[in-house]
Design an enzyme around this catalytic site. Structure first.
Site, PDB file in Angstrom:
ATOM      1  N   ASN A 239       0.825  -1.213   0.000  1.00  0.00           N
ATOM      2  CA  ASN A 239       0.000   0.000   0.000  1.00  0.00           C
ATOM      3  C   ASN A 239       0.861   1.266   0.000  1.00  0.00           C
ATOM      4  O   ASN A 239       0.522   2.249  -0.642  1.00  0.00           O
ATOM      5  CB  ASN A 239      -0.966  -0.001   1.188  1.00  0.00           C
ATOM      6  CG  ASN A 239      -2.242  -0.765   0.857  1.00  0.00           C
ATOM      7  OD1 ASN A 239      -2.402  -1.239  -0.260  1.00  0.00           O
ATOM      8  ND2 ASN A 239      -3.141  -0.877   1.813  1.00  0.00           N
ATOM      9  N   GLY A 288      -7.041   8.599  -1.149  1.00  0.00           N
ATOM     10  CA  GLY A 288      -7.715   8.511   0.147  1.00  0.00           C
ATOM     11  C   GLY A 288      -8.220   7.099   0.356  1.00  0.00           C
ATOM     12  O   GLY A 288      -7.606   6.140  -0.104  1.00  0.00           O
ATOM     13  N   CYS A 291      -7.809   2.626   3.405  1.00  0.00           N
ATOM     14  CA  CYS A 291      -6.517   1.947   3.595  1.00  0.00           C
ATOM     15  C   CYS A 291      -5.288   2.829   3.390  1.00  0.00           C
ATOM     16  O   CYS A 291      -4.430   2.890   4.276  1.00  0.00           O
ATOM     17  CB  CYS A 291      -6.433   0.722   2.684  1.00  0.00           C
ATOM     18  SG  CYS A 291      -7.556  -0.593   3.202  1.00  0.00           S
TER      19      CYS A 291
HETATM   20  N1  NAD Z   1     -11.570  -2.292   3.050  1.00  0.00           N
HETATM   21  C1  NAD Z   1     -10.556  -2.683   2.294  1.00  0.00           C
HETATM   22  O1  NAD Z   1     -10.500  -2.414   1.096  1.00  0.00           O
HETATM   23  C2  NAD Z   1      -9.437  -3.487   2.898  1.00  0.00           C
HETATM   24  C3  NAD Z   1      -8.552  -4.159   2.050  1.00  0.00           C
HETATM   25  C4  NAD Z   1      -7.522  -4.894   2.613  1.00  0.00           C
HETATM   26  C5  NAD Z   1      -7.359  -4.942   3.982  1.00  0.00           C
HETATM   27  N2  NAD Z   1      -8.218  -4.245   4.781  1.00  0.00           N
HETATM   28  C6  NAD Z   1      -8.017  -4.331   6.223  1.00  0.00           C
HETATM   29  O2  NAD Z   1      -8.937  -5.269   6.744  1.00  0.00           O
HETATM   30  C7  NAD Z   1      -9.419  -4.850   8.030  1.00  0.00           C
HETATM   31  C8  NAD Z   1     -10.926  -4.697   7.990  1.00  0.00           C
HETATM   32  O3  NAD Z   1     -11.256  -3.692   7.063  1.00  0.00           O
HETATM   33  P1  NAD Z   1     -12.768  -3.439   6.615  1.00  0.00           P
HETATM   34  O4  NAD Z   1     -12.731  -2.355   5.602  1.00  0.00           O
HETATM   35  O5  NAD Z   1     -13.399  -4.736   6.291  1.00  0.00           O
HETATM   36  O6  NAD Z   1     -13.346  -2.878   7.996  1.00  0.00           O
HETATM   37  P2  NAD Z   1     -14.832  -2.604   8.445  1.00  0.00           P
HETATM   38  O7  NAD Z   1     -14.750  -1.554   9.474  1.00  0.00           O
HETATM   39  O8  NAD Z   1     -15.704  -2.400   7.225  1.00  0.00           O
HETATM   40  O9  NAD Z   1     -15.307  -3.966   9.116  1.00  0.00           O
HETATM   41  C9  NAD Z   1     -14.891  -4.421  10.362  1.00  0.00           C
HETATM   42  C10 NAD Z   1     -16.109  -5.034  11.041  1.00  0.00           C
HETATM   43  O10 NAD Z   1     -15.690  -5.767  12.189  1.00  0.00           O
HETATM   44  C11 NAD Z   1     -16.709  -5.642  13.176  1.00  0.00           C
HETATM   45  N3  NAD Z   1     -16.133  -6.020  14.471  1.00  0.00           N
HETATM   46  C12 NAD Z   1     -15.160  -5.408  15.161  1.00  0.00           C
HETATM   47  N4  NAD Z   1     -14.861  -6.101  16.280  1.00  0.00           N
HETATM   48  C13 NAD Z   1     -15.662  -7.190  16.277  1.00  0.00           C
HETATM   49  C14 NAD Z   1     -15.828  -8.297  17.170  1.00  0.00           C
HETATM   50  N5  NAD Z   1     -15.084  -8.449  18.261  1.00  0.00           N
HETATM   51  N6  NAD Z   1     -16.762  -9.214  16.871  1.00  0.00           N
HETATM   52  C15 NAD Z   1     -17.530  -9.090  15.757  1.00  0.00           C
HETATM   53  N7  NAD Z   1     -17.420  -8.072  14.876  1.00  0.00           N
HETATM   54  C16 NAD Z   1     -16.490  -7.142  15.132  1.00  0.00           C
HETATM   55  C17 NAD Z   1     -17.118  -4.192  13.055  1.00  0.00           C
HETATM   56  O11 NAD Z   1     -18.380  -3.971  13.631  1.00  0.00           O
HETATM   57  C18 NAD Z   1     -17.112  -4.001  11.530  1.00  0.00           C
HETATM   58  O12 NAD Z   1     -18.373  -4.280  10.952  1.00  0.00           O
HETATM   59  C19 NAD Z   1      -8.668  -3.555   8.338  1.00  0.00           C
HETATM   60  O13 NAD Z   1      -7.527  -3.867   9.070  1.00  0.00           O
HETATM   61  C20 NAD Z   1      -8.292  -3.042   6.972  1.00  0.00           C
HETATM   62  O14 NAD Z   1      -7.134  -2.233   6.992  1.00  0.00           O
HETATM   63  C21 NAD Z   1      -9.262  -3.548   4.267  1.00  0.00           C
END
Ligand code: NAD
Length: 459
Positions: A239, A288, A291
């Protein structure tokens, strides 16, 4: 709204996804995914599609309800279709973790107040998993976490499980496609976890045609095993590199303008060099999303923590802040206070309703701060928190009615094709700022606009 192609369109499938052959029961694993956001829900659906028995735990009740109702709150192309074809239990209660062979951690790691990732969701999940999971279960860390996190959890709350770093590289707007057809699978963890991880992703790794149609040719996916620390860094490095590439491209576009060169021609020719490649070569008003901003800041913090001065990354982050200000200043200079801007685009990029760290929203904030008023339209974003002070409309012409200037801030294809005469007919002013170099300047001028693209902003 620009309709995103479905997963079937993306992949050129003749048959629906559900026609995939299921793996034998011996290969099927019991999987619990913690977190039903972009990474968690997409992982859950794809793993269920591969034939595993998947439960997905989500603690946010409204989000959980939507998944349970068979809705896709993320509006990812192909996800709603796949969701109908697989069996996943969406639950609010984590007790299923006790029966899982593999627990996938996909909770959020947002940027904290100090710019470092806030790991509270990861730590909470780890404590929960440590107390419920059986000994030897594999805990797959798909959340993006700082180097050393997996080791710390392995030696702490997850000491009886096998913690494996398995960063996710999917792109929003292409999430299902990317999860089914990854370029690589990066894994960092103990050798004892290898068999289970390879069973989990077996059909993807082998490049089996997951749809049984006549789409893209099967391709074996490289699995790159390394230490957990290396896998954690591999995610940030990817990234950080992409963000730096974009900052560099924006610098070249700005420089081209300053010396009277054609940025499009320069960047287009660069993209033909296979060492550079054609992707991420389009200038814009800044990067933006959920990530890049947080991951570049986290990488910077990792370097700082090691006493290493990561000069290039620091400059890339700095350039990005300047890029947005440069664009905002050009709009501000052209308009008297109290003017109204019709802002086209709110999502951080086309193809998603995600507004996290969106440059379009940051731009709206800068314009409002300087006394301008902003009304907006985005094909995927229907409302914003009231405190942002942006009025959101449900059509381009509504957002632009009476506006002194139109500003394009997200690269939705429908903005490239919009009826510019119809837009000009409702605006008060004739300025069109194109922050994505999306609109044909000739078409804009023919419709009666004074066009200002990234190449004509002035300092
Ligand atoms: N969005 C992307 O494009 C992307 C791509 C690659 C990696 N990531 C990484 O993956 C991770 C998740 O990203 P995202 O965009 O999916 O996040 P997000 O915020 O959309 O989803 C995370 C979810 O986890 C839930 N959650 C948190 N703690 C919990 C628990 N203890 N039990 C049950 N549910 C719980 C939250 O309510 C939320 O719905 C991050 O670290 C992000 O950097 C994201």
């Amino acid at each position: 709204m620009a309709v995103q192609p479905t997963i079937h369109d993306h992949l050129g499938r003749a048959k629906p996804a559900g026609h995939a052959a299921r793996p034998s029961d011996r290969q099927a694993l019991r999987v619990t995914v913690v977190g039903a956001g972009y990474v968690g829900a997409v992982s859950a659906v794809v793993l269920a599609h591969l034939g595993h028995r998947v439960t997905c735990v989500e603690r946010d009740a409204p989000r959980l309800e939507r998944w349970r109702d068979g809705e896709d709150p993320l509006k990812e192309p192909g996800l709603a279709e796949l969701l109908k074809e697989v069996r996943i239990r969406f639950v609010g209660d984590a007790s299923d973790i006790a029966f899982a062979d593999v627990i996938v951690v996909a909770v959020g790691t947002p940027m904290g107040d100090d710019g470092r990732p806030d790991l509270s969701q990861v730590d909470d999940a780890a404590i929960q998993i440590g107390s419920l999971a059986r000994e030897g279960a594999v805990v797959l860390m798909r959340s993006t976490v700082p180097v050393g996190t997996c080791d710390r959890l392995q030696n702490g709350p997850l000491r009886h499980q096998r913690v494996v770093s398995n960063p996710e590289f999917l792109r929003e707007g292409r999430a299902v496609h990317d999860a089914l057809f990854p370029d690589r699978i990066v894994v960092g963890g103990p050798q004892e976890a290898r068999d289970l991880v390879e069973r989990l992703y077996g059909r993807i790794i082998k490049g089996e045609n997951l749809f049984g149609g006549d789409g893209t040719a099967p391709r074996v996916v490289p699995v790159v095993w390394m230490s957990p620390r290396s896998a954690e860094l591999a995610k940030y490095a990817a990234n950080g590199f992409l963000a730096t590439k974009l900052s560099f491209v924006n610098e070249i576009a700005n420089l081209a303008q300053a010396i009277g060169a054609d940025a499009g021609a320069v960047l287009g020719s660069m993209g033909l060099d296979p060492r550079i490649g054609p992707q991420y070569l389009h200038p814009g008003l800044g990067w933006g999303g959920s990530c890049f901003p947080k991951d570049t800041r986290a990488l910077q913090a990792i370097a700082d923590g090691a006493g290493y001065d990561f000069v290039v990354l620091r400059a890339a982050i700095d350039q990005n802040t300047r890029q947005l200000s440069r664009f905002a200043n050009a709009v501000k200079r052209a308009l008297p206070a109290q003017s109204r801007v019709g802002l086209l685009g709110l999502a951080f990029k086309a193809g998603t309703p995600d507004i996290r760290e969106s440059p379009a929203i940051a731009l709206a904030g800068l314009l409002i701060q300087s006394g301008l008023r902003v009304s907006a339209y985005d094909p995927a974003v229907r409302a914003l928190p009231a405190d942002l002070g942006v009025m959101v409309h449900s059509a381009v012409v509504e957002a632009c009615a009476g506006a002194d200037a139109v500003v394009v801030a997200t690269e939705w294809p429908e903005f490239a094709d919009m009826d510019l005469e119809a837009v000009r007919a409702v605006t008060r002013g004739d300025l069109l700022f194109d922050g994505r170099d999306l609109i044909s300047p000739n078409r804009a001028v023919a419709a009666g606009f004074r066009y200002q693209g990234l190449a004509s902003l002035g300092e």
